[in-house]
Design a protein around this motif. Structure first.
Motif, PDB file in Angstrom:
ATOM      1  N   SER A  88      -0.760   2.777   5.108  1.00 39.79           N
ATOM      2  CA  SER A  88       0.298   1.987   4.487  1.00 39.79           C
ATOM      3  C   SER A  88      -0.120   0.525   4.497  1.00 39.79           C
ATOM      4  O   SER A  88      -1.245   0.194   4.895  1.00 39.79           O
ATOM      5  N   GLU A  89       0.806  -0.359   4.099  1.00 39.75           N
ATOM      6  CA  GLU A  89       0.500  -1.792   4.139  1.00 39.75           C
ATOM      7  C   GLU A  89       0.297  -2.273   5.575  1.00 39.75           C
ATOM      8  O   GLU A  89      -0.260  -3.332   5.809  1.00 39.75           O
ATOM      9  N   LYS A  90       0.705  -1.443   6.565  1.00 38.18           N
ATOM     10  CA  LYS A  90       0.506  -1.765   7.986  1.00 38.18           C
ATOM     11  C   LYS A  90      -0.828  -1.243   8.506  1.00 38.18           C
ATOM     12  O   LYS A  90      -1.144  -1.422   9.668  1.00 38.18           O
ATOM     13  N   GLY A  91      -1.582  -0.543   7.657  1.00 42.11           N
ATOM     14  CA  GLY A  91      -2.833   0.066   8.082  1.00 42.11           C
ATOM     15  C   GLY A  91      -2.649   1.548   8.323  1.00 42.11           C
ATOM     16  O   GLY A  91      -1.707   2.163   7.814  1.00 42.11           O
ATOM     17  N   GLN A  92      -3.546   2.133   9.109  1.00 38.36           N
ATOM     18  CA  GLN A  92      -3.469   3.572   9.386  1.00 38.36           C
ATOM     19  C   GLN A  92      -2.294   3.862  10.312  1.00 38.36           C
ATOM     20  O   GLN A  92      -2.132   3.226  11.344  1.00 38.36           O
ATOM     21  N   GLU A  93      -1.461   4.837   9.927  1.00 37.17           N
ATOM     22  CA  GLU A  93      -0.311   5.238  10.730  1.00 37.17           C
ATOM     23  C   GLU A  93      -0.363   6.743  10.960  1.00 37.17           C
ATOM     24  O   GLU A  93      -0.927   7.483  10.162  1.00 37.17           O
TER      25      GLU A  93
END
Length: 117
Positions: free
Chosen positions: A84-89
């Motif tokens: 996501s825009e937060k990186g790997q989740e």
């Protein structure tokens, strides 16, 4: 009965690799309590492997089916990964339930045609 479902369902004791496709479906809406949810139109795909067991479920969930006809759905591996825009989740999954139910009323297929149960 639950015992006859165990012996007649072809799903029992099989393993499946599923792709969950999460997003807002055309023609549907989300309640206002989830502002911004799915507004981009993007979809979230999550891979998961499961096994349909013959072990009766110890829990009841009305949306799944009657408790006496609900069995455990085991997760093989515990998580799925997405970016996501937060990186790997990571999304974690736990054991759930499964039940086969025939519809009791008329339903429509994806093309909108009436299908009788």
């Amino acid at each position: 009965t639950a015992s006859s479902l165990q012996t007649t369902s072809l799903l029992t004791n099989t393993q499946w690799k599923l792709n969950l496709d999460v997003g807002l479906q055309p023609g549907t809406w989300m309640p206002k309590r989830f502002p911004g949810w799915a507004e981009s139109g993007a979809r979230l795909g999550l891979d998961i492997e499961v096994q349909f067991t013959s072990k009766p479920s110890s829990q009841r969930e009305t949306l799944i089916g009657p408790k006496e006809q609900t069995f455990e759905l085991d997760v093989i591996g515990d998580s799925s990964v997405f970016v996501s825009e937060k990186g790997q989740e990571t999304v974690d999954f736990t054991t759930g339930g499964w039940c086969i139910q025939r519809p009791t009323g008329d339903i429509r297929n994806a093309a909108g045609s009436l299908v009788k149960p």
